[in-house]
Scaffold this motif. Structure first.
Motif, short mmCIF file in Angstrom:
data_model
loop_
_atom_site.label_atom_id
_atom_site.label_comp_id
_atom_site.label_asym_id
_atom_site.label_seq_id
_atom_site.Cartn_x
_atom_site.Cartn_y
_atom_site.Cartn_z
N GLY A 1 0.80 -1.21 0.00
CA GLY A 1 0.00 0.00 0.00
C GLY A 1 0.84 1.26 0.00
O GLY A 1 2.03 1.23 0.27
N TRP A 2 0.18 2.33 -0.35
CA TRP A 2 0.76 3.67 -0.27
C TRP A 2 -0.05 4.46 0.75
O TRP A 2 -1.29 4.51 0.67
N PHE A 3 0.64 5.05 1.68
CA PHE A 3 0.05 5.95 2.66
C PHE A 3 0.71 7.31 2.50
O PHE A 3 1.76 7.43 1.89
N CYS B 1 5.50 3.76 1.47
CA CYS B 1 5.15 2.44 0.97
C CYS B 1 5.07 1.49 2.16
O CYS B 1 5.86 1.62 3.11
N ALA B 2 4.14 0.55 2.12
CA ALA B 2 3.98 -0.41 3.20
C ALA B 2 3.66 -1.78 2.65
O ALA B 2 3.06 -1.90 1.57
N TYR C 1 5.66 -3.72 7.40
CA TYR C 1 6.92 -3.13 6.94
C TYR C 1 6.64 -1.79 6.27
O TYR C 1 5.62 -1.63 5.58
N TRP C 2 7.55 -0.86 6.48
CA TRP C 2 7.39 0.50 5.97
C TRP C 2 8.68 1.01 5.35
O TRP C 2 9.78 0.69 5.82
N GLY C 3 8.53 1.81 4.30
CA GLY C 3 9.67 2.50 3.73
C GLY C 3 9.94 3.79 4.48
O GLY C 3 9.22 4.15 5.41
N GLN C 4 10.96 4.50 4.02
CA GLN C 4 11.37 5.72 4.72
C GLN C 4 10.58 6.94 4.28
O GLN C 4 10.62 7.98 4.92
N GLY C 5 9.86 6.82 3.18
CA GLY C 5 9.02 7.91 2.70
C GLY C 5 9.69 8.75 1.64
O GLY C 5 10.92 8.85 1.58
N THR C 6 8.87 9.34 0.78
CA THR C 6 9.36 10.25 -0.25
C THR C 6 8.42 11.46 -0.29
O THR C 6 7.21 11.32 -0.23
N GLN C 7 9.00 12.64 -0.37
CA GLN C 7 8.23 13.87 -0.30
C GLN C 7 7.62 14.20 -1.66
O GLN C 7 8.32 14.19 -2.69
N VAL C 8 6.35 14.52 -1.64
CA VAL C 8 5.66 15.05 -2.82
C VAL C 8 5.11 16.42 -2.44
O VAL C 8 4.36 16.54 -1.48
N THR C 9 5.50 17.43 -3.19
CA THR C 9 5.05 18.79 -2.94
C THR C 9 4.41 19.35 -4.21
O THR C 9 5.04 19.37 -5.26
N VAL C 10 3.15 19.77 -4.08
CA VAL C 10 2.40 20.28 -5.22
C VAL C 10 2.09 21.75 -4.96
O VAL C 10 1.42 22.08 -3.98
#
Length: 123
Positions: A35-37, A96-97, A112-121
């Motif tokens: 999944g995506w959170f 991501c999970a 399990y989780w990833g470290q994250g990626t920033q999205v800025t709009v």
């Protein structure tokens, strides 16, 4: 253990598109759902989309339906999130999970989780 690494985040204007990728490694056979959170500043983490191993069950947050598409390539152990028509309110860190159980919006069900990626709009 499963390791998840996200990529593809960035800064863009409203109306643009991005594709996030999440590469999994390790005991990849041990999970079903991916999944995506996302988590915006000052807000709780929320589901964006989730997908089962066989791609037969997909869950979306209502506000992204029709704009975002989740997909996975089991041969590459990778899950993608195609994001179109992005809005300023989509700005967040995207995580991501992976979980052993089926796709769900409940983040407690993911192991399990990833470290994250920033999205800025920007508007």
């Amino acid at each position: 253990q499963v390791q998840l690494v996200e990529s593809g985040g960035g800064l863009l204007q409203a109306g643009g598109s991005l594709r996030l990728s999440c590469a999994a490694s390790g005991r990849t056979f041990s999970y079903d759902a991916m999944g995506w959170f996302r988590q915006a500043v000052g807000k709780e983490r929320e589901i964006v989309a989730a997908i089962s191993r066989n791609n037969d069950i997909i869950v979306y947050k209502n506000s992204v339906k029709g704009r975002f598409t989740i997909s996975r390539d089991n041969d590459k152990n990778t899950v993608y999130l195609q994001m179109n028509s992005l809005k300023p309110e989509d700005t967040a860190v995207y995580f991501c999970a992976a979980g052993a159980r089926g796709p769900t919006s409940d983040d407690a069900k993911y192991d399990y989780w990833g470290q994250g990626t920033q999205v800025t709009v920007s508007s």
